[in-house]
Design a protein around this motif. Structure first.
Motif: not given
Length: 293
Positions: A129-134, A209-212, A218-226
């Motif tokens: 089963a997938p883990l909760p993010l926390g 909430n997930a983004l926060a 300490g994570f930075q989020l990077a969208a991959t774009v064309v």
């Protein structure tokens, strides 16, 4: 990579009206092998569209990986007689733990796997089963870490290739949006060649909430774009990074791309619009790993 400008944004936190998804930079969705599936293909479901309790795996590396990591998940084995000598440790374990196995013919094994790529063995196994993010973040060791946020990726062969690359480069997790139906299937596990057991699936909660939570860790989020993104090969990538990847046929949600901390692109010759999502993932992860050495 996803041209996020092609799709109207959603409401806050992923709620509200959802416009049509943009055309995919990954190209046309791959077509699954044709042919009817018999009812007995997978007890509890094959896993192509939901988190069922059991799934049916096929292929030597996929099943060896389960046996190595969590043998108690194996519920039943089917194998060709020619495989008996190579599978003695697994068969002895099954006998000692009262797990049934059956020697079957080639036609039966092909029907059980719903594939000709069974490599002489099929197994019914319990799904992890997938883990909760926390929970995942709490258990994450200090130091560099990379994860993949899959926004709508669903083709099992692409998922399998993504998992194989993720395992190779030591990715910590594949992050699944709250309402995503994506789950591991036999086809994806076979393509992953054992990588599916090395990468955890993590279930996200509400998008904001997930983004926060990720940023707090300490994570930075990077969208991959064309178009319009930083050149991947010139960008200073952080030690903790989440690559956000869009669907093969429909692309990434524009609001999610805008909510990320940055946008990255893989430069190319221009002869084709972009790479397939699985190929792009391998390039993205290789670049992140190269900057960590």
């Amino acid at each position: 990579m996803t041209d996020a400008g092609r799709r109207p944004p959603r409401g806050p936190a992923g709620r509200g009206e959802v416009g049509p998804r943009q055309a995919s930079p990954w190209g046309a969705r791959a077509v699954s092998p044709a042919g009817p599936r018999i009812a007995a293909v997978a007890p509890g479901g094959d896993g192509d569209g939901g988190e069922r309790r059991e799934m049916r795996l096929y292929g030597r590396n996929a099943i060896d990986a389960v046996f190595a990591k969590r043998p108690e998940a194996i519920r039943k084995l089917y194998l060709l007689e020619a495989r008996i000598p190579q599978l003695q440790p697994m068969l002895k374990w099954c006998a000692a733990h009262r797990v049934g196995y059956r020697v079957v013919g080639e036609d039966d094994l092909r029907k059980l796997a719903a594939s000709t790529h069974h490599e002489g063995i099929v197994a019914d196994v319990l799904r992890e089963a997938p883990l909760p993010l926390g929970d995942w973040l709490q258990a994450l060791p200090a130091g560099p870490a990379c994860a993949l946020w899959l926004d709508g990726v669903g083709n099992p062969h692409n998922l399998g290739a993504i998992l194989r690359s993720a395992a190779h480069f030591g990715v910590g997790a594949v992050l699944l949006p709250r309402d995503a139906t994506l789950a591991l299937s036999g086809a994806a596990a076979r393509v992953a060649e054992g990588g599916a057991e090395a990468v955890r699936f993590v279930r996200l909660g509400r998008e904001d909430n997930a983004l926060a939570q990720l940023r707090s860790a300490g994570f930075q989020l990077a969208a991959t774009v064309v178009r319009g993104g930083e050149d991947l090969f010139k960008a200073a990538l952080p030690s903790r990074l989440v690559y956000v990847l869009g669907a093969e046929g429909e692309g990434m949600d524009a609001a999610l791309a805008d909510a990320c901390d940055r946008k990255l692109g893989i430069p190319g010759s221009g002869a084709v619009e972009s790479l397939n999502v699985a190929s792009a993932t391998a390039v993205l992860l290789a670049q992140w790993a190269a900057l960590r050495t």
